[in-house]
Design an enzyme around this catalytic site. Structure first.
Site, PDB file in Angstrom:
ATOM      1  NE  ARG A  13      -3.088  -1.280   3.361  1.00 38.59           N
ATOM      2  CZ  ARG A  13      -3.807  -1.441   4.652  1.00 38.59           C
ATOM      3  NH1 ARG A  13      -4.062   0.192   4.830  1.00 38.59           N
ATOM      4  NH2 ARG A  13      -3.413  -1.490   5.365  1.00 38.59           N
ATOM      5  CE  LYS A  20       4.791  -2.034   6.243  1.00 36.83           C
ATOM      6  NZ  LYS A  20       3.721  -2.035   6.542  1.00 36.83           N
ATOM      7  CE1 TYR A 103       4.975  -7.877  14.114  1.00 41.28           C
ATOM      8  CE2 TYR A 103       5.137  -6.951  16.459  1.00 41.28           C
ATOM      9  CZ  TYR A 103       4.867  -7.680  16.312  1.00 41.28           C
ATOM     10  OH  TYR A 103       3.841  -9.202  16.352  1.00 41.28           O
ATOM     11  CG  ASN A 170      -1.135  -8.472  19.806  1.00 46.32           C
ATOM     12  OD1 ASN A 170      -0.759  -8.329  20.686  1.00 46.32           O
ATOM     13  ND2 ASN A 170      -1.004  -9.000  18.295  1.00 46.32           N
ATOM     14  CG  ASN A 228      -0.547  -1.231   7.376  1.00 50.78           C
ATOM     15  OD1 ASN A 228       0.813  -1.854   7.738  1.00 50.78           O
ATOM     16  ND2 ASN A 228      -1.581  -1.029   8.611  1.00 50.78           N
ATOM     17  CB  ALA A 424      33.160  50.444  -5.854  1.00 51.09           C
TER      18      ALA A 424
HETATM   19  C1  UD1 Z   1      -0.614  -8.294  13.050  1.00 47.20           C
HETATM   20  C2  UD1 Z   1      -1.112  -9.208  14.084  1.00 47.20           C
HETATM   21  C3  UD1 Z   1      -2.496  -8.860  15.071  1.00 47.20           C
HETATM   22  C4  UD1 Z   1      -2.153  -7.122  15.814  1.00 47.20           C
HETATM   23  C5  UD1 Z   1      -1.170  -6.197  14.896  1.00 47.20           C
HETATM   24  C6  UD1 Z   1      -0.579  -5.550  15.177  1.00 47.20           C
HETATM   25  C7  UD1 Z   1      -0.368 -11.588  13.363  1.00 47.20           C
HETATM   26  C8  UD1 Z   1      -1.174 -12.811  13.300  1.00 47.20           C
HETATM   27  N1  UD1 Z   1      -1.330 -10.558  13.819  1.00 47.20           N
HETATM   28  O1  UD1 Z   1      -1.532  -8.368  12.485  1.00 47.20           O
HETATM   29  O2  UD1 Z   1      -2.268  -9.087  16.445  1.00 47.20           O
HETATM   30  O3  UD1 Z   1      -2.824  -6.944  16.156  1.00 47.20           O
HETATM   31  O4  UD1 Z   1      -0.059  -7.038  14.010  1.00 47.20           O
HETATM   32  O5  UD1 Z   1      -0.958  -4.345  13.892  1.00 47.20           O
HETATM   33  O6  UD1 Z   1       0.882 -11.603  14.191  1.00 47.20           O
HETATM   34  N2  UD1 Z   1       6.164  -9.874   8.704  1.00 47.20           N
HETATM   35  C9  UD1 Z   1       6.896 -10.624   8.338  1.00 47.20           C
HETATM   36  N3  UD1 Z   1       6.542 -11.951   7.539  1.00 47.20           N
HETATM   37  C10 UD1 Z   1       5.248 -12.221   7.596  1.00 47.20           C
HETATM   38  C11 UD1 Z   1       4.781 -11.541   7.994  1.00 47.20           C
HETATM   39  C12 UD1 Z   1       4.464 -10.234   8.212  1.00 47.20           C
HETATM   40  O7  UD1 Z   1       7.664 -10.039   8.436  1.00 47.20           O
HETATM   41  O8  UD1 Z   1       5.401 -13.697   6.855  1.00 47.20           O
HETATM   42  C13 UD1 Z   1       5.228  -8.968   9.477  1.00 47.20           C
HETATM   43  C14 UD1 Z   1       5.355  -7.771   8.155  1.00 47.20           C
HETATM   44  O9  UD1 Z   1       5.643  -6.938   7.821  1.00 47.20           O
HETATM   45  C15 UD1 Z   1       4.419  -6.739   9.208  1.00 47.20           C
HETATM   46  C16 UD1 Z   1       4.167  -7.363  10.685  1.00 47.20           C
HETATM   47  O10 UD1 Z   1       5.334  -8.492  10.551  1.00 47.20           O
HETATM   48  O11 UD1 Z   1       6.072  -5.480   9.625  1.00 47.20           O
HETATM   49  C17 UD1 Z   1       2.562  -7.572  11.366  1.00 47.20           C
HETATM   50  O12 UD1 Z   1       2.267  -8.798   9.816  1.00 47.20           O
HETATM   51  P1  UD1 Z   1       1.453  -7.870   9.349  1.00 47.20           P
HETATM   52  O13 UD1 Z   1       0.936  -8.839   8.357  1.00 47.20           O
HETATM   53  O14 UD1 Z   1       0.636  -6.520   9.055  1.00 47.20           O
HETATM   54  O15 UD1 Z   1      -0.128  -8.379  10.104  1.00 47.20           O
HETATM   55  P2  UD1 Z   1      -1.091  -7.865  11.362  1.00 47.20           P
HETATM   56  O16 UD1 Z   1      -2.164  -8.957   9.860  1.00 47.20           O
HETATM   57  O17 UD1 Z   1      -1.791  -6.627  11.162  1.00 47.20           O
HETATM   58 CA    CA Z   2      -0.181  -4.945  10.118  1.00 40.25          CA
END
Ligand code: UD1
Ligand code: CA
Length: 461
Positions: A13, A20, A103, A170, A228, A424
């Site tokens: 996004r 990012k 994160y 969370n 995001n 000057a």
């Molecule tokens: C996650 C949490 C959710 C929380 C939210 C807070 C989980 C399953 N859920 O959801 O409970 O409320 O964050 O913002 O953990 N990432 C990786 N590798 C992956 C997947 C994600 O590095 O395979 C990183 C992403 O770059 C990101 C972070 O982990 O920085 C969170 O991932 P994202 O997919 O955004 O999780 P949410 O669905 O937002």
């Molecule tokens: Ca997220």
């Protein structure tokens, strides 16, 4: 302690070719903010954070090598979920310590909050950073039993209507003993709506194993805000700038409009500094008491001593300016400039790699580069130090009390002696002796002549 920072996500996004976590907030990539917060923990020297990279991993790795060489990286080839990502980050980490999960796109987490969380985790429990919010949409919900104990985190996409009503969310940030974490992570399965390995599934595993789960909340709401999209980044930038401005206001700085200041680095101010609207501070800037910065100035890596006034639209970079000077409007002070007490640098004057001595003045339209200007010197409008011969730079020296007439070119290397006067329009190619008037000018002449007359036949042109 182990620190795992998740940064493998694509950040679709953001609509950007830059990963990012490298997008800047307050002048610094988001990932840099997280690493800086970590570096302020008490035992930071012994911590080697591990950043989990994936999308744009090469650029992230390069950034880390340059700015945080101690940091390790772990590659997550396929983004199979936050649980899977943490597993990659924990490879080769010691298991007798606590692991903290952060994160890369939650940039403003503060060291104080991390300490709170780590304190809890040090009791051998699972410590979660949670928050009560008005609109929990999109977040994982903290599910508690009747005793108020956390038993589960349910992701928005897996939540039923009842769970969706929970407003405790969370933040994703957690800490716990590594051994247990590894044990739980080995058990999680991708059997959920998104087909991902959820880190959050460790919570029910911990609850089932009677491992205590405790929560704490951040001091500031914005600490846990994730980015995001560019819109979220821009909003967070303003929130953070507001916080930085508030800090300065509390220290006794006047900021005419706290919503119109940008600090991209560190701005240190003594009380009674005055900052007008639209100013940008970059790198490390120090302003001592009584300094006044006019509107729309850009100031980078510089110090300005007490009582100096900087007028509107002035750029200052890599300079040291002493007390009670007057700079601008529209002045440009470049790296290596050392401006002494009570100097006046006026509109459209550029100063680079030059010392300007006490009380000297260059009030209009001049270039002073690679120069040493003594005390009490007056530099007339349109004076240029010709410092560059096309291959090398040379120095101009102007001694105390000299007077440089307007529109003078000083072809360096060249020296103007003490109390010398330059007429000057002079092009100075040889040293000008002290006390004397030096002038290079063709003799003025007056000749009888006729002005050309317009040709009548072609007067339509
Ligand atoms: C996650 C949490 C959710 C929380 C939210 C807070 C989980 C399953 N859920 O959801 O409970 O409320 O964050 O913002 O953990 N990432 C990786 N590798 C992956 C997947 C994600 O590095 O395979 C990183 C992403 O770059 C990101 C972070 O982990 O920085 C969170 O991932 P994202 O997919 O955004 O999780 P949410 O669905 O937002
Ligand atoms: Ca997220």
């Amino acid at each position: 302690m182990n620190i795992v920072i998740l940064a493998a996500g694509q950040g679709k996004r953001m609509q950007s070719s830059i990963p990012k976590v490298l997008h800047p907030l307050a002048g610094k990539p988001m990932l840099g903010h997280v690493l800086d917060a970590v570096s302020l923990l008490s035992d930071a020297e012994n911590i080697q954070p591990c950043v989990v990279i994936g999308h744009g991993g090469e650029a992230v790795q390069q950034y880390l090598l340059k700015h945080y060489p101690k940091t390790r990286v772990a590659l997550q080839n396929e983004q199979k979920g936050t649980g899977h990502a943490v597993i990659q980050g924990l490879n080769q980490q010691v298991s007798e310590v606590i692991t903290l999960v952060l994160y890369g796109d939650v940039p403003l987490i503060q060291t104080q909050t991390l300490k709170q969380l780590l304190d809890i985790a040090s009791d051998g429990v699972l410590a979660l950073l949670t928050q009560h919010v008005n609109n929990p949409t999109g977040y994982g919900r903290i599910v508690r039993n009747l005793n108020g104990e956390v038993v589960q985190i349910v992701e928005e996409k897996d939540a039923d209507a009842l769970v969706k009503k929970i407003t405790e969310i969370n933040t994703g940030i957690l800490a716990c003993p590594t051994q247990e974490l590894n044990h739980w992570l080995a058990q999680i399965e991708p059997n959920n709506t998104q087909g991902e390995y959820y880190l959050t599934d460790i919570v029910s595993l911990a609850a089932n194993a009677y491992t205590p789960i405790r929560t704490t909340t951040p001091t500031f709401d914005w600490e846990t805000q994730g980015v995001n999209s560019r819109a979220q980044l821009a909003l967070l930038e303003r929130v953070y700038q507001g916080y930085l401005a508030q800090d300065l206001l509390d220290l006794g700085v006047t900021i005419v409009d706290p919503a119109r200041i940008d600090i991209r680095g560190s701005l240190e101010c003594e009380p009674d500094v005055f900052i007008d609207i639209g100013c940008i501070f970059e790198g490390s800037v120090r302003l001592n008491t009584g300094v006044r910065i006019g509107p729309y100035c850009q100031i980078k890596n510089s110090t300005i001593d007490a009582g100096t006034q900087v007028h509107a639209f002035t750029h200052i970079d890599g300079a040291k300016i002493a007390r009670d000077a007057v700079i601008g409007p529209y002045a440009r002070i470049r790296p290596g400039a050392q401006i002494a007490d009570q100097v006046h640098i006026g509109n459209f004057v550029e100063v680079k790699n030059a010392d300007v001595g006490k009380g000297s003045k260059a009030n209009h339209l001049s270039y002073i580069g690679d120069a040493t200007v003594g005390e009490g010197v007056n530099i007339g409008a349109g004076t240029i130090t010709c410092n560059y011969d096309g291959a090398n730079k040379h120095r101009t020296v102007i001694e105390d009390g000299a007077f440089i007439g307007s529109d003078t070119q000083l072809v360096a290397p060249v020296r103007v002696g003490k109390n010398a006067t330059i007429g000057a329009g002079t092009t100075l190619t040889k040293d000008a002796p002290a006390q004397k008037l030096t002038i290079s000018r063709t003799k003025q002449a007056s000749i009888d002549w006729q002005r050309p007359i317009k040709n009548k036949l072609r007067n339509d042109q």
